[in-house]
Structure formats: structure tokens, C-alpha cells
Design an enzyme around this catalytic site. Structure first.
Site, mmCIF file in Angstrom:
data_model
loop_
_atom_site.group_PDB
_atom_site.id
_atom_site.type_symbol
_atom_site.label_atom_id
_atom_site.label_comp_id
_atom_site.label_asym_id
_atom_site.label_seq_id
_atom_site.Cartn_x
_atom_site.Cartn_y
_atom_site.Cartn_z
ATOM 1 N N ARG A 63 0.833 -1.205 0.000
ATOM 2 C CA ARG A 63 0.000 0.000 0.000
ATOM 3 C C ARG A 63 0.873 1.262 0.000
ATOM 4 O O ARG A 63 0.586 2.244 -0.689
ATOM 5 C CB ARG A 63 -0.910 -0.023 1.234
ATOM 6 C CG ARG A 63 -1.843 1.143 1.273
ATOM 7 C CD ARG A 63 -2.953 0.952 2.306
ATOM 8 N NE ARG A 63 -3.866 2.064 2.230
ATOM 9 C CZ ARG A 63 -4.185 2.840 3.274
ATOM 10 N NH1 ARG A 63 -3.678 2.576 4.462
ATOM 11 N NH2 ARG A 63 -5.003 3.845 3.116
ATOM 12 N N HIS A 67 0.879 4.315 -2.728
ATOM 13 C CA HIS A 67 0.765 5.736 -2.385
ATOM 14 C C HIS A 67 1.977 6.520 -2.886
ATOM 15 O O HIS A 67 1.841 7.664 -3.331
ATOM 16 C CB HIS A 67 0.617 5.910 -0.868
ATOM 17 C CG HIS A 67 -0.747 5.544 -0.376
ATOM 18 N ND1 HIS A 67 -1.211 5.890 0.865
ATOM 19 C CD2 HIS A 67 -1.752 4.864 -0.963
ATOM 20 C CE1 HIS A 67 -2.446 5.435 1.029
ATOM 21 N NE2 HIS A 67 -2.794 4.800 -0.064
ATOM 22 N N ASP A 75 8.967 7.725 -6.379
ATOM 23 C CA ASP A 75 10.242 8.400 -6.112
ATOM 24 C C ASP A 75 10.564 8.466 -4.634
ATOM 25 O O ASP A 75 11.361 9.306 -4.199
ATOM 26 C CB ASP A 75 10.224 9.812 -6.714
ATOM 27 C CG ASP A 75 9.285 10.747 -5.982
ATOM 28 O OD1 ASP A 75 8.427 10.252 -5.191
ATOM 29 O OD2 ASP A 75 9.384 11.973 -6.167
ATOM 30 N N ASN A 94 -2.591 8.612 4.421
ATOM 31 C CA ASN A 94 -1.418 7.974 5.001
ATOM 32 C C ASN A 94 -1.553 7.724 6.490
ATOM 33 O O ASN A 94 -0.662 7.162 7.102
ATOM 34 C CB ASN A 94 -0.180 8.854 4.772
ATOM 35 C CG ASN A 94 0.322 8.701 3.354
ATOM 36 O OD1 ASN A 94 0.145 7.664 2.746
ATOM 37 N ND2 ASN A 94 0.925 9.748 2.851
ATOM 38 N N HIS A 192 -6.717 -5.649 -2.161
ATOM 39 C CA HIS A 192 -7.547 -5.631 -0.948
ATOM 40 C C HIS A 192 -7.956 -7.039 -0.514
ATOM 41 O O HIS A 192 -8.725 -7.203 0.427
ATOM 42 C CB HIS A 192 -8.775 -4.739 -1.154
ATOM 43 C CG HIS A 192 -8.419 -3.275 -1.170
ATOM 44 N ND1 HIS A 192 -9.319 -2.289 -1.505
ATOM 45 C CD2 HIS A 192 -7.264 -2.641 -0.877
ATOM 46 C CE1 HIS A 192 -8.711 -1.106 -1.426
ATOM 47 N NE2 HIS A 192 -7.465 -1.282 -1.055
ATOM 48 N N ASP A 245 -11.055 -8.876 3.280
ATOM 49 C CA ASP A 245 -11.473 -10.151 2.698
ATOM 50 C C ASP A 245 -11.577 -11.142 3.860
ATOM 51 O O ASP A 245 -10.662 -11.927 4.101
ATOM 52 C CB ASP A 245 -10.433 -10.612 1.668
ATOM 53 C CG ASP A 245 -10.782 -11.958 1.052
ATOM 54 O OD1 ASP A 245 -11.921 -12.429 1.237
ATOM 55 O OD2 ASP A 245 -9.902 -12.541 0.397
HETATM 56 C C1 HEM Z 1 -8.589 1.927 -6.006
HETATM 57 C C2 HEM Z 1 -8.300 2.820 -5.108
HETATM 58 C C3 HEM Z 1 -7.957 2.477 -3.691
HETATM 59 C C4 HEM Z 1 -8.532 2.983 -2.581
HETATM 60 C C5 HEM Z 1 -9.626 4.030 -2.529
HETATM 61 C C6 HEM Z 1 -7.924 2.350 -1.443
HETATM 62 C C7 HEM Z 1 -8.232 2.634 -0.129
HETATM 63 C C8 HEM Z 1 -7.770 1.929 0.952
HETATM 64 C C9 HEM Z 1 -8.156 2.161 2.320
HETATM 65 C C10 HEM Z 1 -9.098 3.257 2.774
HETATM 66 C C11 HEM Z 1 -7.561 1.228 3.088
HETATM 67 C C12 HEM Z 1 -7.726 0.993 4.580
HETATM 68 C C13 HEM Z 1 -7.154 2.070 5.411
HETATM 69 C C14 HEM Z 1 -7.562 1.905 6.845
HETATM 70 O O1 HEM Z 1 -8.707 2.210 7.184
HETATM 71 O O2 HEM Z 1 -6.736 1.427 7.645
HETATM 72 C C15 HEM Z 1 -6.774 0.415 2.215
HETATM 73 C C16 HEM Z 1 -6.013 -0.638 2.626
HETATM 74 C C17 HEM Z 1 -5.184 -1.324 1.800
HETATM 75 N N1 HEM Z 1 -4.946 -1.064 0.464
HETATM 76 FE FE1 HEM Z 1 -6.017 0.140 -0.721
HETATM 77 N N2 HEM Z 1 -6.995 1.475 -1.881
HETATM 78 C C18 HEM Z 1 -6.972 1.517 -3.241
HETATM 79 C C19 HEM Z 1 -6.108 0.816 -4.069
HETATM 80 C C20 HEM Z 1 -5.105 0.020 -3.616
HETATM 81 C C21 HEM Z 1 -4.010 -0.470 -4.413
HETATM 82 C C22 HEM Z 1 -3.779 -0.109 -5.876
HETATM 83 C C23 HEM Z 1 -3.253 -1.246 -3.605
HETATM 84 C C24 HEM Z 1 -1.985 -1.991 -3.916
HETATM 85 C C25 HEM Z 1 -1.659 -2.439 -5.113
HETATM 86 C C26 HEM Z 1 -3.883 -1.261 -2.314
HETATM 87 C C27 HEM Z 1 -3.464 -2.003 -1.243
HETATM 88 C C28 HEM Z 1 -4.024 -1.953 0.017
HETATM 89 C C29 HEM Z 1 -3.679 -2.867 1.088
HETATM 90 C C30 HEM Z 1 -2.732 -4.044 0.982
HETATM 91 C C31 HEM Z 1 -4.386 -2.465 2.215
HETATM 92 C C32 HEM Z 1 -4.320 -3.079 3.625
HETATM 93 C C33 HEM Z 1 -3.288 -2.306 4.395
HETATM 94 C C34 HEM Z 1 -2.976 -2.896 5.759
HETATM 95 O O3 HEM Z 1 -3.436 -3.991 6.103
HETATM 96 O O4 HEM Z 1 -2.219 -2.224 6.489
HETATM 97 N N3 HEM Z 1 -4.978 -0.461 -2.341
HETATM 98 N N4 HEM Z 1 -6.906 0.866 0.922
HETATM 99 C C1 LIG Z 2 3.616 7.702 9.913
HETATM 100 C C2 LIG Z 2 3.075 9.087 9.909
HETATM 101 O O1 LIG Z 2 3.775 10.043 9.676
HETATM 102 N N1 LIG Z 2 1.785 9.170 10.172
HETATM 103 C C3 LIG Z 2 1.115 10.441 10.250
HETATM 104 C C4 LIG Z 2 -0.161 10.415 9.430
HETATM 105 O O2 LIG Z 2 -0.925 11.552 9.631
HETATM 106 C C5 LIG Z 2 -1.269 11.805 10.986
HETATM 107 C C6 LIG Z 2 -2.239 12.968 11.067
HETATM 108 O O3 LIG Z 2 -2.078 13.897 10.070
HETATM 109 C C7 LIG Z 2 -0.011 12.018 11.807
HETATM 110 O O4 LIG Z 2 -0.336 12.269 13.157
HETATM 111 C C8 LIG Z 2 0.833 10.772 11.710
HETATM 112 O O5 LIG Z 2 2.031 10.939 12.404
#
Ligand code: HEM
Ligand SMILES: CC(=O)N[C@H]1CO[C@H](CO)[C@@H](O)[C@@H]1O
Ligand SMILES: *[C@@H]1O[C@H](CO)[C@@H](O)[C@H](O)[C@H]1NC(C)=O
Ligand SMILES: *[C@@H]1O[C@H](CO)[C@@H](O)[C@H](O)[C@H]1NC(C)=O
Ligand SMILES: *[C@@H]1O[C@H](CO)[C@@H](O)[C@H](O)[C@H]1NC(C)=O
Ligand SMILES: *[C@@H]1O[C@H](CO)[C@@H](O)[C@H](O)[C@H]1NC(C)=O
Ligand SMILES: *[C@@H]1O[C@H](CO)[C@@H](O)[C@H](O)[C@H]1NC(C)=O
Length: 327
Positions: A63, A67, A75, A94, A192, A245
Site C-alpha cells: 500500500r 501511495h 520516487d 497515510n 484488498h 477479505d
Molecule cells: C482503487 C483505489 C484504492 C482505494 C480508494 C484504497 C483505499 C484503501 C483504504 C481506505 C484502506 C484501509 C485504510 C484503513 O482504514 O486502515 C486500504 C487498505 C489497503 N490497500 Fe487500498 N486502496 C486503493 C487501491 C489500492 C491499491 C492499488 C493497492 C496496492 C496495489 C492497495 C493495497 C491496500 C492494502 C494491501 C491495504 C491493507 C493495508 C494494511 O493492512 O495495512 N490499495 N486501501
Molecule cells: C507515519 C506518519 O507520519 N503518520 C502520520 C499520518 O498523519 C497523521 C495525522 O495527520 C499524523 O499524526 C501521523 O504521524
């Protein structure tokens, strides 16, 4: 005379070569084979040694790579700390990105072997791939030669990274701006299938979709009831984690697409894959195809994502520390 001509010829060749190098510098497999032959192995050894202590980092790292690539290209800008302006790290998308320290530790090992040679952007790209492979997911090629950017700007991050609330049009635009198409959108969203989200990310869909304390009708209502009963018990819960999932969040399978077609994708952005006929049929094709096919397509889209607006040749720099631009 002949000697003078020889020098002239040599000079011209050099000029042409350097023009070619700067305008056509591009990523290549094994870019560090001569300059830092152990670089890729240092990354994969570190990942293989440490990812099993924290397998959930694999999701965090892929992820983070995503980003990074969506803001100023791949970069390493996502890794920079705040300086005079708020860095990408601090943007809401982030908020939940983890693993910065993991990358910094790999960087210090690589620096010890070959100071000033290997970019943080490449280390992140390699570590994301290696950690997915180490946890049983697909492999993809990582051509290297990325250089590190000098700028990290919070508002660019907020503008370019897709949000979970984005509709289809916005998702398509953000992917197009990054040079990715609808196929990439569907395939990469498949990431996801691993990892977790916070309840707060979907509290609007569960509790207050249009401001009338209602649910999102695009979310399967039985699923929503269960989430509210057992997981996200209040609109203010911003700490509980939920699997995207459920039951197979550690397995890089087709589970995510199964969730999406059942209207159980967690985010509005997930549900939007169904509203467009092209993406809808791609989702269904993936489900009809094999896991092998998904992995093969995922590999292609990941390599493509890893090439977004990369800096090469003499652009940018090779950072000494991933969190800081060189002084
Ligand atoms: C299509 C647009 C996308 C949106 C709007 C999106 C949004 C998000 C959000 C909101 C989360 C959860 C954040 C949280 O509440 O903790 C998430 C998690 C995640 N996203 Fe996406 N995502 C997108 C595309 C992608 C892509 C392209 C990848 C990688 C190729 C990706 C990989 C992941 C992974 C692996 C997680 C789980 C992270 C974790 O377990 O720490 N996502 N994403
Ligand atoms: C890892 C990191 O820098 N996380 C930041 C994400 O954004 C929040 C709020 O803007 C910061 O408090 C975190 O430190
Ligand atoms: C950050 O990006 C925004 C949006 O592109 C821009 O308006 C702003 O000037 C940038 N900030 C800096 C310090 O470059
Ligand atoms: C999608 O979202 C954008 C930005 O929020 C909005 O301007 C646009 O009208 C929305 N499109 C549709 C089809 O809802
Ligand atoms: C629900 O949304 C409305 C409109 O955005 C807001 O005014 C209200 O405070 C929200 N309710 C709760 C409980 O958050
Ligand atoms: C999360 O919720 C708790 C309790 O309601 C609150 O103290 C905290 O500030 C919230 N955190 C964020 C990041 O909103
Ligand atoms: C970057 O910021 C993090 C979190 O604030 C901090 O732990 C780290 O030491 C900083 N890195 C550098 C090189 O200053």
C-alpha cells in the site's frame, strides 16, 4: 590530425551517449548488478528474515508503494518526513500507512554495503514485492534505477491518492492521471484481498451515509448488520480493525472480488467497480478465471504501477536516509 579526429569522434560519441542517457534513461532489471551487486539480496534477505514476525507489514508495504507512485511518481516521496511543509506522510490517506521504519532499516544495511548508490524508491519497490512473495503472494518483476525525489507535499497526496469515498469517475480520473487504465484499477484493487481497514473508514457507510443516520444501500444490508453488531459497534470507533477479505486476509486469492460481487466490498471505491460495465465485467471475468490468471495480471499491473513517472538518470538524487532529502 588523425589523433585529433579520434578525440573529436570520441567527444561526439560521449555527447550523444549522455544525451541518450538523460533522455532515454530508463528502468532495467538488475540496474545495480555492477554498482551494488548485493543490493537486491540485502533487501530480500531482510524481508525474508523479518516479515514473519510481522506478516501484516506485507499489506502495509504494498500500500505504501502504491501511495508513493501516485504522488510525483515512484520516487520515495512518501518516505520523507516533514520539513518546511507538511509531508505526504501526514495526509489522511497515510494516516494508516505503516512500515516506514522497516524501509529505513533496509536502507541503512544497503548504505553500509554501497553508500549513495541505491535509491529509497527502489528499496520500497523491491521490499513491497519481496514481502508479498514471502507471505505467499504473487511475484512480479521489479526493474530498478529509480531515483529519489526531493519534494513531499501533503496537498498533492490528498489530491492524487484515491480515497475510499471516491466514485467511479474520480477513481478512473486518478488512475488515468497516473497512466493506469480501468483494467489496472480492477486488478490492483485486488490487493484488498489482504490486509485490514479501520472501522472509521466505513462508518459513513454503516451509520450515516446521507447524513440521515442511514446505511449505504450499495452495501449488502445483512453484511452491514453483522459488521455493526460484531465489529464496528459505533460510529465513533476509530480503532477496531476489520478484514477486507474476511477469513482469508492473509491469502492473496480471489476473495476480494467475491466480496465485491456480493456487495460486500468495504469501501465505496470497492463497490464502484460494479457500476461501470467495463469494470463490472472485468471483475466477473477474474472470478471465472484461475488464481494463476489473477496473479499473472496482477504482476503486469504492478510492474506498470512501479514505472509511474519514475525519475532516472540524473534526475532527483540517491538519498542517504529515506526520511530526509540530502543536505
Ligand atoms: C482503487 C483505489 C484504492 C482505494 C480508494 C484504497 C483505499 C484503501 C483504504 C481506505 C484502506 C484501509 C485504510 C484503513 O482504514 O486502515 C486500504 C487498505 C489497503 N490497500 Fe487500498 N486502496 C486503493 C487501491 C489500492 C491499491 C492499488 C493497492 C496496492 C496495489 C492497495 C493495497 C491496500 C492494502 C494491501 C491495504 C491493507 C493495508 C494494511 O493492512 O495495512 N490499495 N486501501
Ligand atoms: C507515519 C506518519 O507520519 N503518520 C502520520 C499520518 O498523519 C497523521 C495525522 O495527520 C499524523 O499524526 C501521523 O504521524
Ligand atoms: C504543494 O502542492 C500544492 C498543490 O499542488 C501547491 O498549491 C503548493 O504550492 C505546494 N506547496 C509547495 C510548498 O510546493
Ligand atoms: C463523482 O465525484 C465527483 C467529486 O466528488 C463529483 O464532482 C461527481 O459529480 C461525481 N460523479 C458522479 C457520477 O456521481
Ligand atoms: C450524520 O451526518 C450529518 C450530516 O453530515 C451530521 O450533521 C450528523 O452530525 C451526523 N451524525 C452523527 C451521529 O455523526
Ligand atoms: C479516536 O477516538 C478516540 C475516542 O473517541 C479519540 O480520543 C481520538 O482522538 C480519536 N482519534 C482520531 C485520530 O481521531
Ligand atoms: C522521521 O520521523 C519519524 C517520526 O516522527 C522519526 O521517528 C524519525 O526519526 C525521523 N527520521 C529522521 C531521519 O529524522
Amino acid at each position: 590530425m588523425a589523433r585529433k579526429l579520434g578525440y573529436l569522434r570520441f567527444f561526439i560519441v560521449c555527447v550523444i551517449a549522455s544525451i541518450v542517457a538523460t533522455t532515454h534513461a530508463q528502468l532495467q532489471l538488475g540496474f545495480y548488478a555492477k554498482s551494488c551487486p548485493k543490493a537486491e539480496k540485502i533487501v530480500s534477505d531482510f524481508v525474508n528474515e523479518h516479515i514473519h514476525n510481522a506478516p501484516s507489514l506485507a499489506a502495509a508495504l504494498i500500500r505504501m508503494h502504491f501511495h508513493d507512485c501516485f504522488v510525483r511518481g515512484c520516487d520515495g516521496s512518501v518516505l520523507l518526513n516533514n520539513t518546511n511543509q507538511q509531508a505526504e506522510k501526514n495526509a489522511p490517506p497515510n494516516l494508516t500507512v505503516r512500515g516506514f521504519d522497516f524501509i529505513e532499516r533496509i536502507k541503512s544495511l544497503v548504505e553500509a554495503a554501497c553508500p549513495g548508490v541505491v535509491s529509497c524508491a527502489d528499496i520500497l519497490t523491491l521490499a513491497a514485492r519481496d514481502s508479498i512473495v514471502a507471505t505467499g503472494g504473487p511475484f512480479w518483476q521489479v526493474p530498478t534505477g529509480r531515483r529519489d525525489g526531493l519534494v513531499s507535499n501533503l496537498s498533492e497526496s490528498t489530491r492524487n491518492i484515491p480515497t475510499p469515498f471516491d466514485n467511479f469517475t474520480t477513481l478512473q480520473t486518478k488512475f488515468n492521471n497516473a497512466g493506469l487504465d480501468l483494467n489496472d484499477l480492477v486488478i490492483l484493487s485486488g490487493a484488498h484481498t489482504i490486509g485490514v481497514s479501520h472501522c472509521s473508514t466505513i462508518s459513513n457507510r454503516l451509520y450515516n451515509f446521507t447524513g440521515k443516520l442511514d446505511e449505504d444501500p450499495a452495501l449488502d444490508s445483512e453484511y452491514a448488520q453483522n459488521l455493526k453488531k460484531f465489529k464496528c459497534k459505533s460510529i465513533n470507533d476509530n480503532t477496531t480493525l476489520i478484514e477486507m477479505d474476511p477469513g482469508s486476509r492473509k491469502t492473496f486469492d480471489l476473495g476480494y472480488y467475491n466480496q465485491v460481487v456480493k456487495r460486500r466490498g468495504l469501501f465505496t471505491s470497492d463497490s464502484q467497480l460494479l457500476v461501470n460495465s467495463v469494470t463490472n465485467s472485468l471483475v466477473n471475468q477474474l472470478l471465472q478465471g484461475s488464481l494463476r490468471n489473477f496473479h499473472a495480471q496482477f504482476a503486469i499491473s504492478m510492474e506498470k504501477m512501479g514505472r509511474i513517472n519514475v525519475k532516472t538518470g540524473t534526475q532527483g538524487e540517491i538519498r542517504k536516509q529515506c526520511a530526509l532529502v540530502n543536505s
